[in-house]
Design a protein around this motif. Structure first.
Motif, PDB file in Angstrom:
ATOM      1  N   ILE A 299      20.952 -22.026   5.485  1.00  0.00           N
ATOM      2  CA  ILE A 299      19.811 -21.677   6.987  1.00  0.00           C
ATOM      3  C   ILE A 299      19.461 -20.418   7.775  1.00  0.00           C
ATOM      4  CG2 ILE A 299      20.130 -21.785   9.746  1.00  0.00           C
ATOM      5  CD1 ILE A 299      23.022 -23.499   8.847  1.00  0.00           C
ATOM      6  N   ALA A 300      19.669 -19.636   6.998  1.00  0.00           N
ATOM      7  CA  ALA A 300      18.692 -18.164   7.000  1.00  0.00           C
ATOM      8  C   ALA A 300      17.978 -18.344   6.103  1.00  0.00           C
ATOM      9  CB  ALA A 300      19.615 -17.405   6.615  1.00  0.00           C
ATOM     10  N   ALA A 301      18.008 -18.555   5.128  1.00  0.00           N
ATOM     11  CA  ALA A 301      17.100 -19.169   4.358  1.00  0.00           C
ATOM     12  C   ALA A 301      15.086 -20.107   4.379  1.00  0.00           C
ATOM     13  CB  ALA A 301      16.914 -20.164   3.261  1.00  0.00           C
ATOM     14  N   LEU A 302      16.144 -21.118   5.349  1.00  0.00           N
ATOM     15  CA  LEU A 302      14.763 -22.182   6.658  1.00  0.00           C
ATOM     16  C   LEU A 302      13.978 -21.454   7.535  1.00  0.00           C
ATOM     17  CD1 LEU A 302      17.270 -25.347   5.752  1.00  0.00           C
ATOM     18  CD2 LEU A 302      14.753 -24.428   4.459  1.00  0.00           C
ATOM     19  N   ALA A 303      14.273 -20.039   7.494  1.00  0.00           N
ATOM     20  CA  ALA A 303      14.564 -19.142   9.289  1.00  0.00           C
ATOM     21  C   ALA A 303      12.666 -19.818   9.582  1.00  0.00           C
ATOM     22  CB  ALA A 303      14.751 -18.378   9.742  1.00  0.00           C
ATOM     23  N   SER A 304      11.722 -19.165   8.321  1.00  0.00           N
ATOM     24  CA  SER A 304      10.174 -19.360   8.227  1.00  0.00           C
ATOM     25  C   SER A 304      10.042 -20.738   8.372  1.00  0.00           C
ATOM     26  CB  SER A 304      10.073 -18.532   7.809  1.00  0.00           C
ATOM     27  OG  SER A 304      10.197 -19.209   6.452  1.00  0.00           O
ATOM     28  N   ALA A 305      11.215 -21.261   8.015  1.00  0.00           N
ATOM     29  CA  ALA A 305      10.479 -23.174   7.945  1.00  0.00           C
ATOM     30  C   ALA A 305      10.613 -24.082   9.248  1.00  0.00           C
ATOM     31  CB  ALA A 305      11.282 -24.374   7.346  1.00  0.00           C
ATOM     32  N   PRO A 306       9.653 -24.680   9.233  1.00  0.00           N
ATOM     33  CA  PRO A 306       9.716 -25.477  10.620  1.00  0.00           C
ATOM     34  C   PRO A 306      10.848 -26.407  11.258  1.00  0.00           C
ATOM     35  CG  PRO A 306       7.867 -26.654   8.797  1.00  0.00           C
ATOM     36  CD  PRO A 306       8.561 -25.648   8.697  1.00  0.00           C
ATOM     37  N   SER A 416      30.694 -12.583  23.450  1.00  0.00           N
ATOM     38  CA  SER A 416      31.439 -11.209  22.892  1.00  0.00           C
ATOM     39  C   SER A 416      30.252 -10.897  21.567  1.00  0.00           C
ATOM     40  CB  SER A 416      32.782 -11.801  22.641  1.00  0.00           C
ATOM     41  OG  SER A 416      33.028 -12.673  21.663  1.00  0.00           O
ATOM     42  N   ARG A 417      30.293 -11.763  20.366  1.00  0.00           N
ATOM     43  CA  ARG A 417      28.908 -11.631  19.723  1.00  0.00           C
ATOM     44  C   ARG A 417      27.776 -10.869  20.085  1.00  0.00           C
ATOM     45  NH1 ARG A 417      26.972 -17.174  16.358  1.00  0.00           N
ATOM     46  NH2 ARG A 417      25.476 -16.853  18.320  1.00  0.00           N
ATOM     47  N   GLU A 418      27.587 -10.782  21.221  1.00  0.00           N
ATOM     48  CA  GLU A 418      26.271  -9.928  22.204  1.00  0.00           C
ATOM     49  C   GLU A 418      26.755  -9.022  21.525  1.00  0.00           C
ATOM     50  OE1 GLU A 418      23.269 -10.554  21.055  1.00  0.00           O
ATOM     51  OE2 GLU A 418      23.885 -12.787  20.495  1.00  0.00           O
ATOM     52  N   GLU A 419      27.679  -8.170  21.695  1.00  0.00           N
ATOM     53  CA  GLU A 419      28.603  -7.097  21.954  1.00  0.00           C
ATOM     54  C   GLU A 419      28.403  -6.398  20.448  1.00  0.00           C
ATOM     55  OE1 GLU A 419      31.797  -7.532  25.719  1.00  0.00           O
ATOM     56  OE2 GLU A 419      31.939  -6.932  23.587  1.00  0.00           O
ATOM     57  N   LEU A 420      28.430  -7.427  19.661  1.00  0.00           N
ATOM     58  CA  LEU A 420      28.499  -6.140  17.863  1.00  0.00           C
ATOM     59  C   LEU A 420      27.489  -5.792  17.380  1.00  0.00           C
ATOM     60  CD1 LEU A 420      30.098  -9.390  15.856  1.00  0.00           C
ATOM     61  CD2 LEU A 420      31.613  -7.847  17.217  1.00  0.00           C
ATOM     62  N   PRO A 421      27.443  -4.511  16.406  1.00  0.00           N
ATOM     63  CA  PRO A 421      26.055  -3.654  16.131  1.00  0.00           C
ATOM     64  C   PRO A 421      25.428  -4.795  15.535  1.00  0.00           C
ATOM     65  CG  PRO A 421      28.913  -2.680  15.751  1.00  0.00           C
ATOM     66  CD  PRO A 421      28.966  -3.835  16.456  1.00  0.00           C
ATOM     67  N   LEU A 422      23.683  -4.332  15.247  1.00  0.00           N
ATOM     68  CA  LEU A 422      23.337  -5.632  14.230  1.00  0.00           C
ATOM     69  C   LEU A 422      23.811  -5.974  12.658  1.00  0.00           C
ATOM     70  CD1 LEU A 422      19.669  -3.857  15.833  1.00  0.00           C
ATOM     71  CD2 LEU A 422      21.006  -5.849  15.864  1.00  0.00           C
ATOM     72  N   PRO A 423      24.601  -4.768  12.410  1.00  0.00           N
ATOM     73  CA  PRO A 423      24.992  -5.248  11.197  1.00  0.00           C
ATOM     74  C   PRO A 423      26.017  -6.162  11.109  1.00  0.00           C
ATOM     75  CG  PRO A 423      25.485  -2.434  11.703  1.00  0.00           C
ATOM     76  CD  PRO A 423      24.892  -3.109  12.486  1.00  0.00           C
ATOM     77  N   ALA A 424      26.222  -6.313  12.907  1.00  0.00           N
ATOM     78  CA  ALA A 424      27.826  -8.124  12.135  1.00  0.00           C
ATOM     79  C   ALA A 424      26.137  -9.762  11.820  1.00  0.00           C
ATOM     80  CB  ALA A 424      28.150  -8.247  13.614  1.00  0.00           C
ATOM     81  N   ARG A 425      25.464  -9.283  12.186  1.00  0.00           N
ATOM     82  CA  ARG A 425      24.324 -10.243  12.130  1.00  0.00           C
ATOM     83  C   ARG A 425      24.482 -10.725  10.311  1.00  0.00           C
ATOM     84  NH1 ARG A 425      20.662 -12.224  15.945  1.00  0.00           N
ATOM     85  NH2 ARG A 425      21.198 -10.890  18.227  1.00  0.00           N
ATOM     86  N   MET A 426      24.386  -9.723   9.500  1.00  0.00           N
ATOM     87  CA  MET A 426      24.492  -9.730   8.285  1.00  0.00           C
ATOM     88  C   MET A 426      24.961 -11.011   7.044  1.00  0.00           C
ATOM     89  SD  MET A 426      24.072  -5.609   7.721  1.00  0.00           S
ATOM     90  CE  MET A 426      23.905  -5.478   6.044  1.00  0.00           C
ATOM     91  N   LEU A 427      24.011 -11.772   6.431  1.00  0.00           N
ATOM     92  CA  LEU A 427      24.884 -12.373   5.907  1.00  0.00           C
ATOM     93  C   LEU A 427      25.209 -11.711   3.844  1.00  0.00           C
ATOM     94  CD1 LEU A 427      23.141 -15.665   6.652  1.00  0.00           C
ATOM     95  CD2 LEU A 427      24.907 -14.749   7.920  1.00  0.00           C
ATOM     96  N   SER A 428      25.128 -10.780   4.282  1.00  0.00           N
ATOM     97  CA  SER A 428      25.319 -10.160   3.311  1.00  0.00           C
ATOM     98  C   SER A 428      27.000  -9.733   2.646  1.00  0.00           C
ATOM     99  CB  SER A 428      25.115  -8.406   2.481  1.00  0.00           C
ATOM    100  OG  SER A 428      25.104  -7.544   3.818  1.00  0.00           O
ATOM    101  N   LYS A 429      27.452  -9.295   2.011  1.00  0.00           N
ATOM    102  CA  LYS A 429      28.866  -8.850   1.784  1.00  0.00           C
ATOM    103  C   LYS A 429      29.250  -7.665   2.708  1.00  0.00           C
ATOM    104  CE  LYS A 429      31.135 -11.610  -1.115  1.00  0.00           C
ATOM    105  NZ  LYS A 429      32.538 -12.103  -2.734  1.00  0.00           N
ATOM    106  N   GLY A 430      29.863  -7.055   2.997  1.00  0.00           N
ATOM    107  CA  GLY A 430      30.508  -5.744   3.579  1.00  0.00           C
ATOM    108  C   GLY A 430      32.041  -6.096   4.788  1.00  0.00           C
ATOM    109  N   GLN A 431      31.731  -4.371   4.853  1.00  0.00           N
ATOM    110  CA  GLN A 431      33.587  -4.271   5.911  1.00  0.00           C
ATOM    111  C   GLN A 431      33.072  -4.900   7.364  1.00  0.00           C
ATOM    112  OE1 GLN A 431      36.159  -2.466   4.296  1.00  0.00           O
ATOM    113  NE2 GLN A 431      34.682  -3.834   3.180  1.00  0.00           N
ATOM    114  N   PRO A 432      34.428  -4.475   8.016  1.00  0.00           N
ATOM    115  CA  PRO A 432      34.195  -5.084   9.178  1.00  0.00           C
ATOM    116  C   PRO A 432      33.431  -4.426  10.267  1.00  0.00           C
ATOM    117  CG  PRO A 432      36.282  -5.060   8.259  1.00  0.00           C
ATOM    118  CD  PRO A 432      35.578  -4.790   7.401  1.00  0.00           C
TER     119      PRO A 432
END
Length: 441
Positions: A299-306, A416-432
């Motif tokens: 889905i993220a890869a299709l962000a720029s597609a119509p 509640s999702r909108e409260e999270l810091p911006l890195p929460a949007r990243m799909l790469s593996k990471g820590q809480p």
């Protein structure tokens, strides 16, 4: 048309057999030892998020409350336990009068969570509380896994609608629960009609490739569908040749055609080609919906597609690689012989728990951005004015008090999702994305 009459949880079959055998053998042994009446506090939590995830989503709260209300040992259930010699006569007699009379606090549905967040706090006698372990874990582990994956997908979709369509990829009852959890996580509709009947989730659907193959030509199939469902329908255009199908679709339905669906191939490239073709044919308002084993990364890869919408199946109903949330249900406090509450905890390697009754709040910055999950042990953490408490009453003295609409849970998640810091949007593996901080009383 016959009206559908809603049934309350207590009208439905007992949920008491949706449990593990050892819950009842523990009950039997505690009845024999006299420890069954000890006041106890159990908590449901995860020691860690699924690998690489930055946050999780609480789902299944409403379903769990319905099942707790139905957790009764009626004559049918008692007969099975007696016939199979699961427990002894003393235990059968005790179960005949069973009802949960304690209190349950929990994170409300749709809330985000982190490692060691006390998602449920169950306070009652040991006997009453221990029997709910398997049922609560079953619901929370499944539904939260689906909602956590679904949340990543709807965030990646950047406001474009997502449709849950995974019924054929999972157990028939799991499919209904998955549709519900996906709706909490921001999905707009489902293909599952049982989810519509039980939870009033919007449903949608048009046709599959078999409908096209049924007809002598693709044009005949399109004409049949448009005649029956109207020009606003969605036509599936990748059974044969996509470009020819798009031409036929507009010829049959006209520029009022609602949408075309792509279910195979390089979806990004095809979407650009189809958009250009639709516009050239005058169908500038016709939308493009894509399906085909989508996950949050696709889905993220299709962000720029119509692309105007996504249909998601297999990856959603299997938690996008994490079909369970890893929740556990542990005794964290119990009364001694004098009635004093004592913290208790497991010390096993890699499976340690933290003793003591918990409280929790989300620490927020003055700008409203989440900074930490603060878990107080034995006492509620102090709110500095910007924070918010996370535990709400769900059951009080055996009576459900925390039931709410699915739309309320859905809105809570988005907030509640909108409260999270911006890195929460990243799909790469990471820590809480925020730490969990334990505070002793």
């Amino acid at each position: 048309m016959t009206a559908v009459t809603a049934r309350t949880p207590v009208d439905l079959p007992s949920s008491a057999l949706l449990t593990d055998h050892y819950e009842l053998t523990m009950l039997q042994a505690s009845l024999a030892s006299g420890t069954w009446q000890r006041r106890s506090v159990f908590e449901l939590f995860s020691r860690r998020l699924p690998e690489g995830r930055r946050y999780g989503v609480v789902a299944g709260v409403g379903r769990a409350l319905d099942l707790v209300e139905r957790f009764r040992f009626d004559d049918h259930v008692l007969g099975i336990l007696d016939e199979e010699r699961v427990v002894d006569e003393q235990t059968l007699a005790w179960l005949a009068d069973y009802e949960f009379t304690g209190d349950i606090w929990g994170y409300p549905e749709g809330e985000v969570y982190f490692p060691y967040s006390p998602l449920l706090v169950v306070e009652s006698t040991f006997a009453e509380a221990v029997l709910l372990e398997t049922l609560l874990l079953s619901v929370y582990n499944h539904d939260s896994a689906i909602a956590s994956a679904g949340s990543r997908m709807t965030w990646a979709a950047q406001g474009r609608p997502c449709i849950e369509m995974g019924s054929r990829r999972t157990h028939e009852e799991a499919a209904v629960a998955a549709a519900r959890a996906a709706y909490v996580a921001g999905f707009d509709a489902t293909s599952n009609l049982a989810a519509r009947e039980r939870y009033q989730i919007p449903t949608t659907g048009t046709s599959a490739h078999s409908f096209t193959l049924l007809h002598d030509s693709e044009e005949d199939a399109f004409r049949a569908q448009v005649t029956s469902l109207g020009r606003g329908t969605t036509l599936l255009v990748d059974t044969y040749d996509v470009a020819e199908a798009v031409r036929l679709a507009v010829e049959v339905a006209g520029p009022e055609l609602g949408a075309v669906r792509l279910d195979s191939g390089d979806l990004g490239v095809l979407a650009h080609q189809v958009r250009a073709q639709l516009d050239a044919l005058g169908a500038t308002g016709t939308k493009i919906v894509v399906t085909s084993d989508l996950d949050e990364y696709a889905i993220a890869a299709l962000a720029s597609a119509p692309v105007d919408g996504y249909g998601v199946g297999t990856q959603l109903v299997t938690g996008s690689g994490h079909p369970t949330s890893g929740f556990v249900y542990k005794l964290v406090s119990r009364a001694d012989e004098q009635g004093r509450m004592l913290p208790v905890a497991k010390k096993s390697k890699d499976k340690a728990s933290v003793g003591g009754r918990k409280y929790a709040l989300r620490q927020l910055s003055p700008e409203g951005v989440a900074q930490a999950e603060v878990v107080g042990i034995g006492a509620e953490p102090v709110d500095d004015g910007d924070d918010r408490s996370l535990l709400v009453p769900l059951v009080r003295e055996g009576e459900v008090v925390g039931r709410e609409s699915l739309d309320a849970a859905r809105q809570r998640h988005l907030t509640s999702r909108e409260e999270l810091p911006l890195p929460a949007r990243m799909l790469s593996k990471g820590q809480p994305v925020i730490p969990t901080v334990h505070l002793d009383s």
